[in-house]
Motif scaffolding. Structure first.
Motif, short mmCIF file in Angstrom:
data_model
loop_
_atom_site.label_atom_id
_atom_site.label_comp_id
_atom_site.label_asym_id
_atom_site.label_seq_id
_atom_site.Cartn_x
_atom_site.Cartn_y
_atom_site.Cartn_z
N VAL A 124 -4.82 -11.90 -10.47
CA VAL A 124 -3.92 -11.06 -10.86
C VAL A 124 -3.48 -10.28 -9.57
CG1 VAL A 124 -3.73 -8.96 -12.15
CG2 VAL A 124 -4.43 -11.14 -13.22
N GLN A 125 -4.28 -9.84 -8.84
CA GLN A 125 -4.14 -8.81 -7.73
C GLN A 125 -3.08 -9.71 -6.70
OE1 GLN A 125 -8.08 -8.20 -6.50
NE2 GLN A 125 -8.02 -6.10 -7.28
N GLY A 126 -3.36 -11.06 -6.63
CA GLY A 126 -2.50 -11.73 -5.70
C GLY A 126 -1.20 -11.85 -6.21
N ALA A 127 -0.94 -12.21 -7.56
CA ALA A 127 0.45 -12.20 -8.13
C ALA A 127 1.14 -10.84 -8.03
CB ALA A 127 0.23 -12.74 -9.61
N TRP A 128 0.45 -9.90 -8.34
CA TRP A 128 0.96 -8.74 -8.20
C TRP A 128 1.53 -8.53 -6.87
CZ3 TRP A 128 -0.11 -8.53 -12.83
CH2 TRP A 128 0.38 -7.39 -13.78
N GLN A 129 0.98 -8.73 -5.65
CA GLN A 129 1.51 -8.74 -4.30
C GLN A 129 2.67 -9.56 -4.16
OE1 GLN A 129 -2.18 -9.02 -2.20
NE2 GLN A 129 -2.49 -6.87 -2.03
N LYS A 130 2.28 -10.94 -4.28
CA LYS A 130 3.21 -11.99 -4.12
C LYS A 130 4.58 -11.70 -4.75
CE LYS A 130 4.00 -16.79 -5.43
NZ LYS A 130 3.08 -17.82 -6.35
N LEU A 131 4.56 -10.99 -6.06
CA LEU A 131 5.87 -10.63 -6.76
C LEU A 131 6.46 -9.42 -6.49
CD1 LEU A 131 5.51 -12.86 -9.88
CD2 LEU A 131 6.58 -13.55 -7.58
N ASP A 132 5.53 -8.73 -5.72
CA ASP A 132 6.06 -7.21 -5.53
C ASP A 132 6.30 -6.55 -6.58
OD1 ASP A 132 6.52 -5.00 -3.53
OD2 ASP A 132 8.56 -5.59 -3.27
N VAL A 133 5.31 -6.56 -7.52
CA VAL A 133 5.37 -6.00 -8.94
C VAL A 133 5.51 -4.63 -8.78
CG1 VAL A 133 4.31 -5.42 -11.03
CG2 VAL A 133 4.25 -7.78 -9.88
N ALA A 134 4.83 -3.65 -8.12
CA ALA A 134 4.70 -2.27 -8.25
C ALA A 134 6.10 -1.79 -7.66
CB ALA A 134 3.63 -1.80 -7.29
N GLN A 135 6.60 -0.89 -8.32
CA GLN A 135 7.83 0.08 -7.81
C GLN A 135 7.12 1.26 -7.37
OE1 GLN A 135 11.62 -0.42 -9.71
NE2 GLN A 135 12.11 1.45 -8.94
N CYS A 136 6.88 2.32 -8.21
CA CYS A 136 6.33 3.64 -7.86
C CYS A 136 4.83 3.40 -7.59
CB CYS A 136 6.65 4.72 -8.86
SG CYS A 136 5.73 4.86 -10.13
N GLY A 137 4.28 2.36 -8.60
CA GLY A 137 2.94 2.25 -8.53
C GLY A 137 2.00 2.89 -9.44
N TYR A 138 2.40 3.95 -10.14
CA TYR A 138 1.65 4.85 -10.70
C TYR A 138 0.93 4.18 -11.66
CZ TYR A 138 -0.42 9.20 -12.43
OH TYR A 138 -1.29 10.25 -12.93
N CYS A 139 1.51 3.34 -12.57
CA CYS A 139 1.09 2.54 -14.04
C CYS A 139 0.10 1.48 -13.69
CB CYS A 139 2.17 2.20 -14.87
SG CYS A 139 3.15 0.98 -14.15
N GLN A 140 0.12 1.10 -12.25
CA GLN A 140 -0.26 -0.37 -12.12
C GLN A 140 -1.73 -0.56 -12.18
OE1 GLN A 140 1.93 -2.89 -11.50
NE2 GLN A 140 3.44 -1.28 -12.18
#
Length: 152
Positions: free
Chosen positions: A84-100
């Motif tokens: 999950v952490q790898g996918a989050w980084q790979k796909l640049d999921v976070a924008q502001c990141g607060y909810c992540q």
């Protein structure tokens, strides 16, 4: 005095029994990865795992958390968490990141229980986790990517 098992460590804290777990984590133990969002279990920012289940820490008292295994964003580990952490980084999921942190905790729980989730499974598991920046498309794509990584 309340004794909590957090990320595999027993922690004794001198707090009122009715203090929400969120505030024990953030204010007493300086574990600020778990975020305050709404205080009413509506947004998911404060999600932690309690005995493996995603739980809104703003609504769980310290006393009620005793005897449970609590895992925070700081303590998630294992192949599902790594995927999950790898996918989050790979796909640049976070924008502001607060909810992540809450989003990641919910996604790890989903993939731990349902390794090959359908779109409906993802939507149901992530329902109630609010993203102010509306990165829902990237979150869903990251969950699917993590599931593919776990299959390989």
């Amino acid at each position: 005095m309340v004794t909590l098992n957090i990320n595999g460590q027993e922690r004794k804290v001198d707090v009122p029994a009715d203090m929400p777990l969120l505030w024990v984590l953030r204010d007493e133990l300086d574990m600020t990865g778990t975020k305050f969002g709404c205080g009413q279990a509506l947004c998911g920012a404060c999600t932690v795992h309690v005995d493996g289940q995603p739980t809104r820490s703003c609504q769980l008292s310290a006393a009620d958390a005793q005897g449970a295994k609590i895992t925070t964003i700081e303590g998630i580990q294992g192949k599902v968490a790594k995927a999950v952490q790898g996918a989050w980084q790979k796909l640049d999921v976070a924008q502001c990141g607060y909810c992540q942190s809450g989003q990641i905790m919910a996604a790890v729980s989903l993939l731990s229980q349902t390794p090959d989730p359908s779109d409906g499974d993802i939507e149901a598991a992530m329902d109630g986790n609010v993203c102010r920046c509306a990165t829902y498309v990237r979150i869903k794509a990251a969950i699917k990517d993590a599931a593919q990584t776990l299959k390989a």
